[in-house]
Design a protein around this motif. Structure first.
Motif, PDB file in Angstrom:
ATOM      1  N   PHE A 117       0.824  -1.210   0.000  1.00 38.93           N
ATOM      2  CA  PHE A 117       0.000   0.000   0.000  1.00 38.93           C
ATOM      3  C   PHE A 117       0.856   1.258   0.000  1.00 38.93           C
ATOM      4  O   PHE A 117       0.430   2.300  -0.498  1.00 38.93           O
ATOM      5  CB  PHE A 117      -0.951   0.002   1.196  1.00 38.93           C
ATOM      6  CG  PHE A 117      -2.185  -0.821   0.965  1.00 38.93           C
ATOM      7  CD1 PHE A 117      -3.089  -0.484  -0.024  1.00 38.93           C
ATOM      8  CD2 PHE A 117      -2.432  -1.955   1.716  1.00 38.93           C
ATOM      9  CE1 PHE A 117      -4.219  -1.248  -0.267  1.00 38.93           C
ATOM     10  CE2 PHE A 117      -3.559  -2.737   1.487  1.00 38.93           C
ATOM     11  CZ  PHE A 117      -4.457  -2.383   0.492  1.00 38.93           C
ATOM     12  N   ASN A 118       2.074   1.166   0.537  1.00 37.75           N
ATOM     13  CA  ASN A 118       2.919   2.356   0.548  1.00 37.75           C
ATOM     14  C   ASN A 118       3.404   2.725  -0.847  1.00 37.75           C
ATOM     15  O   ASN A 118       3.661   3.901  -1.126  1.00 37.75           O
ATOM     16  CB  ASN A 118       4.112   2.172   1.490  1.00 37.75           C
ATOM     17  CG  ASN A 118       4.237   3.329   2.435  1.00 37.75           C
ATOM     18  OD1 ASN A 118       3.297   4.082   2.656  1.00 37.75           O
ATOM     19  ND2 ASN A 118       5.413   3.512   3.016  1.00 37.75           N
ATOM     20  N   ILE A 119       3.525   1.731  -1.722  1.00 33.34           N
ATOM     21  CA  ILE A 119       3.854   2.043  -3.114  1.00 33.34           C
ATOM     22  C   ILE A 119       2.718   2.872  -3.709  1.00 33.34           C
ATOM     23  O   ILE A 119       2.941   3.869  -4.398  1.00 33.34           O
ATOM     24  CB  ILE A 119       4.067   0.744  -3.925  1.00 33.34           C
ATOM     25  CG1 ILE A 119       5.224  -0.062  -3.332  1.00 33.34           C
ATOM     26  CG2 ILE A 119       4.359   1.086  -5.390  1.00 33.34           C
ATOM     27  CD1 ILE A 119       5.332  -1.474  -3.893  1.00 33.34           C
ATOM     28  N   GLY A 120       1.489   2.459  -3.396  1.00 31.58           N
ATOM     29  CA  GLY A 120       0.319   3.217  -3.847  1.00 31.58           C
ATOM     30  C   GLY A 120       0.257   4.601  -3.224  1.00 31.58           C
ATOM     31  O   GLY A 120      -0.136   5.580  -3.879  1.00 31.58           O
ATOM     32  N   ASN A 121       0.657   4.704  -1.943  1.00 29.98           N
ATOM     33  CA  ASN A 121       0.660   6.013  -1.275  1.00 29.98           C
ATOM     34  C   ASN A 121       1.662   6.965  -1.917  1.00 29.98           C
ATOM     35  O   ASN A 121       1.387   8.156  -2.094  1.00 29.98           O
ATOM     36  CB  ASN A 121       0.994   5.843   0.213  1.00 29.98           C
ATOM     37  CG  ASN A 121      -0.132   5.170   0.988  1.00 29.98           C
ATOM     38  OD1 ASN A 121      -1.298   5.270   0.623  1.00 29.98           O
ATOM     39  ND2 ASN A 121       0.219   4.479   2.062  1.00 29.98           N
ATOM     40  N   ILE A 122       2.840   6.436  -2.260  1.00 32.49           N
ATOM     41  CA  ILE A 122       3.854   7.269  -2.919  1.00 32.49           C
ATOM     42  C   ILE A 122       3.345   7.715  -4.290  1.00 32.49           C
ATOM     43  O   ILE A 122       3.544   8.862  -4.706  1.00 32.49           O
ATOM     44  CB  ILE A 122       5.196   6.503  -3.042  1.00 32.49           C
ATOM     45  CG1 ILE A 122       5.806   6.305  -1.645  1.00 32.49           C
ATOM     46  CG2 ILE A 122       6.183   7.271  -3.932  1.00 32.49           C
ATOM     47  CD1 ILE A 122       7.044   5.429  -1.616  1.00 32.49           C
ATOM     48  N   ALA A 123       2.661   6.804  -4.984  1.00 32.71           N
ATOM     49  CA  ALA A 123       2.046   7.173  -6.269  1.00 32.71           C
ATOM     50  C   ALA A 123       1.040   8.303  -6.055  1.00 32.71           C
ATOM     51  O   ALA A 123       0.941   9.228  -6.876  1.00 32.71           O
ATOM     52  CB  ALA A 123       1.355   5.954  -6.884  1.00 32.71           C
ATOM     53  N   GLY A 124       0.305   8.251  -4.947  1.00 32.77           N
ATOM     54  CA  GLY A 124      -0.661   9.302  -4.619  1.00 32.77           C
ATOM     55  C   GLY A 124       0.004  10.648  -4.402  1.00 32.77           C
ATOM     56  O   GLY A 124      -0.513  11.688  -4.828  1.00 32.77           O
ATOM     57  N   THR A 125       1.179  10.644  -3.748  1.00 32.95           N
ATOM     58  CA  THR A 125       1.895  11.918  -3.546  1.00 32.95           C
ATOM     59  C   THR A 125       2.306  12.501  -4.893  1.00 32.95           C
ATOM     60  O   THR A 125       2.268  13.714  -5.093  1.00 32.95           O
ATOM     61  CB  THR A 125       3.157  11.745  -2.669  1.00 32.95           C
ATOM     62  OG1 THR A 125       4.100  10.886  -3.341  1.00 32.95           O
ATOM     63  CG2 THR A 125       2.825  11.171  -1.303  1.00 32.95           C
ATOM     64  N   GLY A 126       2.697  11.619  -5.826  1.00 33.70           N
ATOM     65  CA  GLY A 126       3.090  12.082  -7.155  1.00 33.70           C
ATOM     66  C   GLY A 126       1.937  12.736  -7.888  1.00 33.70           C
ATOM     67  O   GLY A 126       2.093  13.800  -8.503  1.00 33.70           O
ATOM     68  N   LEU A 127       0.760  12.120  -7.801  1.00 38.39           N
ATOM     69  CA  LEU A 127      -0.425  12.688  -8.439  1.00 38.39           C
ATOM     70  C   LEU A 127      -0.811  14.013  -7.778  1.00 38.39           C
ATOM     71  O   LEU A 127      -1.267  14.942  -8.445  1.00 38.39           O
ATOM     72  CB  LEU A 127      -1.594  11.697  -8.348  1.00 38.39           C
ATOM     73  CG  LEU A 127      -1.430  10.403  -9.163  1.00 38.39           C
ATOM     74  CD1 LEU A 127      -2.576   9.448  -8.848  1.00 38.39           C
ATOM     75  CD2 LEU A 127      -1.366  10.705 -10.655  1.00 38.39           C
ATOM     76  N   GLY A 128      -0.619  14.096  -6.468  1.00 39.77           N
ATOM     77  CA  GLY A 128      -0.917  15.334  -5.748  1.00 39.77           C
ATOM     78  C   GLY A 128      -0.015  16.474  -6.186  1.00 39.77           C
ATOM     79  O   GLY A 128      -0.480  17.595  -6.424  1.00 39.77           O
TER      80      GLY A 128
END
Length: 406
Positions: free
Chosen positions: A105-116
């Protein structure tokens, strides 16, 4: 037997800061990219009736967290330590589930920061994700990492709430309809309710705040009142964020706008507040994802280290955890869908297994809680919440079975 006491003496101000940090760590860990996507999709799907689902999920979340925080807080032991005391090996089984799920899930969270960052500044998402991972790493490399962690999650949590409040007001939602649906819902969707519960107190999120609390030195029966109050406030903060996001999206949808893009939340914010809305969405998504990166990393590592492990060593392991997730993200761009489904199934198991251990300690192992007499009403509420968690876990395993057959 003497009642357990906190490990270190703290000034009242330092204790308040630590408890506030623990509260926001749990709350902001729950408020991640998935939280924003789910809330948006469900609001679009059932409109004002979503208000009922939010209220029910908050009540169940409070029942879970009251028990989790109290057992861990009074005993002064982490969930996996209690698990191994109850039945040797259970704690490590729980630790493996949390660690693997947390990493995926942290890989997904880091992806979320990128989109942000992309929505906020127009920077390439991969660059934004890597920069955000570095920011998280620097927090844990700080000489006063614990204090830095507490302050950053409180600050980012406050920013998210204020920005969300602004967009919710500008969107001019039909608040009366939402309030009416709290009491007399036009539609009740139990799948939505269970999904919200799993997303708020599932996986590592269940233990994020409680582990941070005892690691910062607050434990023992003398702090029961503070522990209970903070655990409830953590869920309320999460609930406030969900309500504000729900109202912001509802205001747009009720106005007749059809959200059809892949990123409905960003589209709604744009309709509500124009370019400022898009930028605000970027900041909210980035803050939500970054705090989830921090929370997932901190909690996952707390499950594979001991209380006797030095803070410096724990922080270095946490840095390595974030770095590995960041490198995988750099090559993949996101967490693979199959891995996310597997991690979701792990999350579905974590709550019923870990919660069962804590309830057993509350009911039968007073020796692990210094002889503390656990409130029967709280135990009963916990058992009812546990039964629901078993249902959630069964649904997760069913999803995993479908994937395996596919």
């Amino acid at each position: 037997m003497a009642l357990p006491e906190s490990k270190t003496e703290m000034s009242p101000k330092a204790r308040r800061t630590a408890l506030l940090g623990a509260m926001f760590l749990m709350a902001t860990s729950a408020i991640g990219p998935g939280f924003i996507t789910q809330t948006t999709e469900f609001t679009v799907k059932i409109g004002a009736a979503f208000a009922f689902a939010i209220v029910v999920s908050i009540l169940v979340d409070i029942a879970v967290q009251l028990n989790v925080w109290r057992v861990i807080g009074v005993s002064g032991m982490r969930a996996q330590e209690l698990g191994n005391k109850v039945l040797p090996g259970v704690g490590w089984f729980l630790a493996v589930l949390v660690f693997i799920g947390g990493m995926v899930f942290n890989i997904g969270n880091i992806a979320g920061t990128g989109l942000g960052v992309n929505a906020m500044l127009g920077v390439d998402a991969k660059i934004g994700g890597v920069i955000s991972a570095v920011v998280a790493i620097l927090i844990f490399l700080s000489k006063k990492a614990g204090m830095a962690l507490d302050r950053i999650v409180v600050l980012l949590g406050a920013i998210m709430i204020l920005l969300m409040l602004y967009v919710a007001i500008v969107a001019a939602p039909p608040v009366g309809d939402a309030l009416r649906n709290v009491v007399l819902p036009e539609k009740i969707d139990f799948l939505i309710i269970t999904t919200l519960i799993g997303g708020t107190v599932g996986g590592y999120i269940t233990y994020a705040g409680a582990h941070r609390m005892i690691d910062s030195g607050t434990s023992g029966v003398e702090h029961v009142k503070s522990i209970s109050n903070i655990s409830i406030l953590a869920i309320i903060v999460t609930g406030v964020m969900r309500v504000l996001l729900f109202l912001a999206i509802l205001g747009v949808v009720a106005g007749g706008v059809v959200l059809a893009s892949d990123n409905k939340a960003a589209e709604a914010f744009g309709h509500a507040a124009g370019d400022i809305g898009i930028r605000a969405f970027g900041i909210i998504l980035w803050a939500a994802a970054l705090t989830s990166v921090i929370g997932a990393a901190y909690t996952s590592v707390s499950f594979v280290t001991k209380r006797t492990t030095s803070e410096r060593t724990r922080n270095l392991i946490t840095v390595a955890f974030i770095a590995v997730c960041g490198i995988i993200y750099l090559f993949l761009g996101k967490a693979p869908a199959t891995l996310l489904i597997f991690a979701g199934a792990f999350n579905g198991l974590i709550l019923p297994v870990g919660f069962a251990v804590l309830l057993w300690v509350a009911w039968r192992r007073r020796d692990l809680m210094g002889g503390y007499k656990y409130p029967k009403f709280l135990l009963l509420v916990g058992v009812l919440a546990w039964l629901l968690s078993v249902f959630l876990g069964w649904n997760s395993l069913a999803g995993l079975a479908a994937l395996w057959q596919g």
